[in-house]
Scaffold this motif. Structure first.
Motif: not given
Length: 156
Positions: A93-104, A106-112
């Motif tokens: 779950w820690i790894g999944v949480l880290i990927v989730f935070v990175i994705n958020v 990345l998505f906010f900065v790069v794609a929005e």
């Protein structure tokens, strides 16, 4: 990384790139006036100019289809990121949480944030650059049918 993980990563990147274009399109096409679009279309005499005027003259034809497409692509990108995280970290779950935070982030900065800020600062350029792709996207028959069906649910 395995072949599956690389394929997931490539798909995530491709979806993010498409979302960048759609974010710029949404902002620029909503900010440009019909008069300015017509002047740009007249001066450019290009496919981009024709696509731009067609979209700006009929915003009701592009805004909801564009938003439905963005929502589907965002959901798909998030799903693929979750699958990648699960494969990389085996449900840890820690790894999944880290990927989730990175994705958020990345998505906010790069794609929005970045493409919309650029589209505000360079409205005319962004509108001309994104108009052909947006026109193609919103006129694609299967996507148009899905969009109309979903929008029709609001009339119930």
């Amino acid at each position: 990384m395995t072949g599956t993980e690389i394929a997931l990563l490539v798909a995530i990147i491709v979806l993010l790139l498409i979302l960048v274009v759609l974010a710029a399109a949404e902002t620029s096409l909503n900010r440009i006036s019909r008069v300015k679009a017509q002047a740009m279309a007249d001066s450019s005499k290009s496919r981009s100019g024709r696509a731009l005027i067609e979209l700006v003259e009929h915003p009701q034809r592009f805004i909801n289809p564009l938003l439905v497409t963005v929502t589907v692509l965002q959901s798909a990108q998030s799903f693929l990121a979750a699958r990648l995280a699960d494969q990389l970290f085996g449900g840890w779950w820690i790894g999944v949480l880290i990927v989730f935070v990175i994705n958020v982030v990345l998505f906010f900065v790069v794609a929005e944030s970045m493409p919309k800020t650029w589209a505000v600062l360079q409205t005319e350029r962004a509108a001309l650059m994104t108009a052909p792709f947006t026109r193609f996207l919103v006129s694609f028959p299967p996507r148009r049918l899905v969009s109309r069906g979903l929008i029709g649910l609001t009339n119930v």
